[in-house]
Write an enzyme that holds these catalytic residues in place. Sequence first.
Site, PDB file in Angstrom:
ATOM      1  N   LYS A  95      88.305  70.157 -33.559  1.00 18.93           N
ATOM      2  CA  LYS A  95      88.155  71.588 -33.277  1.00 18.93           C
ATOM      3  C   LYS A  95      88.879  72.376 -34.369  1.00 18.93           C
ATOM      4  O   LYS A  95      90.099  72.499 -34.361  1.00 18.93           O
ATOM      5  CB  LYS A  95      88.726  71.941 -31.906  1.00 18.93           C
ATOM      6  CG  LYS A  95      88.514  73.397 -31.505  1.00 18.93           C
ATOM      7  CD  LYS A  95      89.080  73.676 -30.119  1.00 18.93           C
ATOM      8  CE  LYS A  95      88.816  75.127 -29.722  1.00 18.93           C
ATOM      9  NZ  LYS A  95      89.467  76.090 -30.628  1.00 18.93           N
ATOM     10  N   CYS A 110     127.837  92.631 -47.790  1.00 19.76           N
ATOM     11  CA  CYS A 110     128.884  93.147 -48.682  1.00 19.76           C
ATOM     12  C   CYS A 110     129.082  94.650 -48.578  1.00 19.76           C
ATOM     13  O   CYS A 110     130.031  95.189 -49.157  1.00 19.76           O
ATOM     14  CB  CYS A 110     128.575  92.771 -50.131  1.00 19.76           C
ATOM     15  SG  CYS A 110     127.118  93.620 -50.815  1.00 19.76           S
ATOM     16  N   ASP A 129      85.825  71.906 -64.498  1.00 20.74           N
ATOM     17  CA  ASP A 129      85.623  73.342 -64.308  1.00 20.74           C
ATOM     18  C   ASP A 129      85.058  74.012 -65.556  1.00 20.74           C
ATOM     19  O   ASP A 129      84.243  74.936 -65.459  1.00 20.74           O
ATOM     20  CB  ASP A 129      86.947  74.009 -63.923  1.00 20.74           C
ATOM     21  CG  ASP A 129      87.410  73.586 -62.534  1.00 20.74           C
ATOM     22  OD1 ASP A 129      86.587  73.030 -61.788  1.00 20.74           O
ATOM     23  OD2 ASP A 129      88.588  73.809 -62.209  1.00 20.74           O
ATOM     24  N   ARG A 180      81.215  85.929 -34.487  1.00 23.40           N
ATOM     25  CA  ARG A 180      81.004  85.710 -33.058  1.00 23.40           C
ATOM     26  C   ARG A 180      81.079  87.020 -32.287  1.00 23.40           C
ATOM     27  O   ARG A 180      80.334  87.243 -31.338  1.00 23.40           O
ATOM     28  CB  ARG A 180      82.054  84.732 -32.522  1.00 23.40           C
ATOM     29  CG  ARG A 180      81.929  84.478 -31.022  1.00 23.40           C
ATOM     30  CD  ARG A 180      82.994  83.503 -30.533  1.00 23.40           C
ATOM     31  NE  ARG A 180      82.870  83.296 -29.103  1.00 23.40           N
ATOM     32  CZ  ARG A 180      83.407  84.087 -28.179  1.00 23.40           C
ATOM     33  NH1 ARG A 180      84.120  85.139 -28.549  1.00 23.40           N
ATOM     34  NH2 ARG A 180      83.254  83.844 -26.891  1.00 23.40           N
ATOM     35  N   CYS A 214     127.433  89.930 -54.400  1.00 18.30           N
ATOM     36  CA  CYS A 214     127.307  89.831 -52.944  1.00 18.30           C
ATOM     37  C   CYS A 214     127.498  88.375 -52.513  1.00 18.30           C
ATOM     38  O   CYS A 214     126.818  87.480 -53.030  1.00 18.30           O
ATOM     39  CB  CYS A 214     125.935  90.334 -52.506  1.00 18.30           C
ATOM     40  SG  CYS A 214     125.597  90.095 -50.744  1.00 18.30           S
TER      41      CYS A 214
END
Length: 677
Positions: free
Chosen positions: A117, A419, A34, A138, A439
């Site tokens: 597909k 809670c 890269d 489309r 909690c």
Amino acid sequence: MSHASAAQQIESLRESIRHHEYLYYVQDQPEIDDLAFDELMRKLQRLEAEHPELITPDSPTQRVGGKPKEGFAKVAHSRPMLSLDNVNSEEELRDWERRVREQAGQNAEIEYVCEYKLDGLSMALHYRDGQLARGLTRGDGEIGEDVTTNVRTIRSVPLSIADGKLQQAKMPANFEVRGEVVMPFTAFEKLNEEREAQGLAPAANPRNAAAGTIRTLEPNIVAQRRLDFYAYFALTEKGEDAFGEQEEALDALATLGFRVNQHRHAAKSIETVVEFVNRAEEHRSRLGYEIDGVVVKVNSAVLQRRLGYTGRAPRWAVAYKFAARSGVTQVEDIQVQVGRTGKLTPVAWLAPVQVGGTTVTRATLHNADEIERLGLRIGDFVRIERGGDVIPKVVEVVDDAEHPRGTKHFHFPHACPACGSEVVRTPGEADYRCVNTDCPARLRESLLHFASRGVMNIEGMGEAIVMQLLGRGLVKTVSDIYSLTEEQLVSLERMGKKSATALLGEIDKSRQAPLDRVLFGLGIRFVGERTAQALAEEYGSMDALMQASREELERVNDVGPRVSEAIREFFDEPRNRDLVERLREAGLRFTGEKRKKTSQLAGLTFVLTGTLPGLSRDEAKGKIENAGGHVSGSVSKKTNYVVAGADAGSKLEKANSLGVPVIDEAALIKMLETEQA
């Protein structure tokens, strides 16, 4: 530099960049890294800035253009983009083939082309004089939307095609290519990670994400999300068949530089077609993108024209659809679950429905905004989707214009359901959160996360054990796990002495977990597996990380302002600092080695495929990375080794075709042992 010299250098750079874009984005076989590619692009950008008169529309620097002024223009297709008729069973597929033979004549020689597909967005690309001129969705099949500015950002779409390639492919300079825009799973996962970090609901599936991306008015956003385009059909500029056979068209498209799905097969009998369909369904889960079936086409364009069309679909092609990964069912209730960070997540309880071969009874609703967006009420009928191992999601309310009688609005709670504490919503975020650090639901989820595979990997500490430990007051924080005794564990239901000894062994083994796993286990908001690894590699110790400022944290990969703020808030809280100290006293590893630069595995890229006999995929990945190597998800010429186990799939095939060395688990372990020696 003279004008002529600049023009020559610019054209040379463009050709080089196009070549490497093709290798990377179409062939998956990069020749340079890269950094080298980015340097080529920077040189081209610098020269074009100095000579703006030499900038051309097909330059690689011009992929990202300006925003469309007002939405997308509507444009008629040269030839209707019709949908295909579907079949859902072998019997229906054979019935279609029988009709084709009857209409073609029993003596006709018929060859079929079977293609995967792809589950994406259909697209028509128009080229004029070999240059990309227009990209249309489309739409309704007759009229599509002009999304050219966004299509240009897709790196697997050629902006221009050289005359030599056109001649080689026997393609006129003006032509049309049809294909599918998809979002690979890797890009989809990255998108949802980003959305979650922003407090947004994740995208439901790659198809919806691709469709939403291609229709955004921000081309730079499209460029950031790696969409792919797979070509499958070629037409003349007048909308006529460009080739005499579908196979010929696919080969020509590949010659022109388009990405063409390699998973295709020519078949002379329906038995061969059925075999391909069955293999495709088995192969489906090993792909890097979503497919939802197989398209079967009559190969001959002459025979295609003879068979013609029904009112809405060609008679010469059919889509064999796999078992549905979506289904319609009724929401029986909505309940709110509390996560380890206090996030409240609404969950739809559903009437049981089969989706992709699995019975689904629950689906996430993400947050209050998502319920409002869907217009969802308890009692509504909804469509749910699931792909691979993705948690089922509610995609839409079916017939939301008229809610069934008896439906009820859902009101998000103002108090935590676990809670009773106050819940708050931070400005700019979509989530409500329980602020009570004690909690019980938060603690339960924190313990399960801490012990889970991929974190501290304490095998045997599942939900049933955690619930008992909490119920008897044996643990109140994750650090209490390391104070458990055999006597305490034996007192639990279904926990004999042997099981207790095994669990204590797993707990003891977890003390050797690397620093990045400990960081991940702490449950800091927005710090996932990858970010934890980046932090561990950057700082090398828990103490150094705890002292880092927000500005210093933001220099680390994967750490932005939101993440740095969450890290600082976590370590600035006295309660959390106490937890860290108790884990230190319990003997957990608070230092880690930075990635070895002179390691034998440094700079080597591995790909894992199949089932290894002794190591899980995560274990093998961890060992390679700890030794300085890198694990990739795809095979290319840059891959140094493919580690293959039982039932290895397409990655093994690609490795053999590219000449990449293939090793087994034993060879990998030997390399790792040599590394440690």
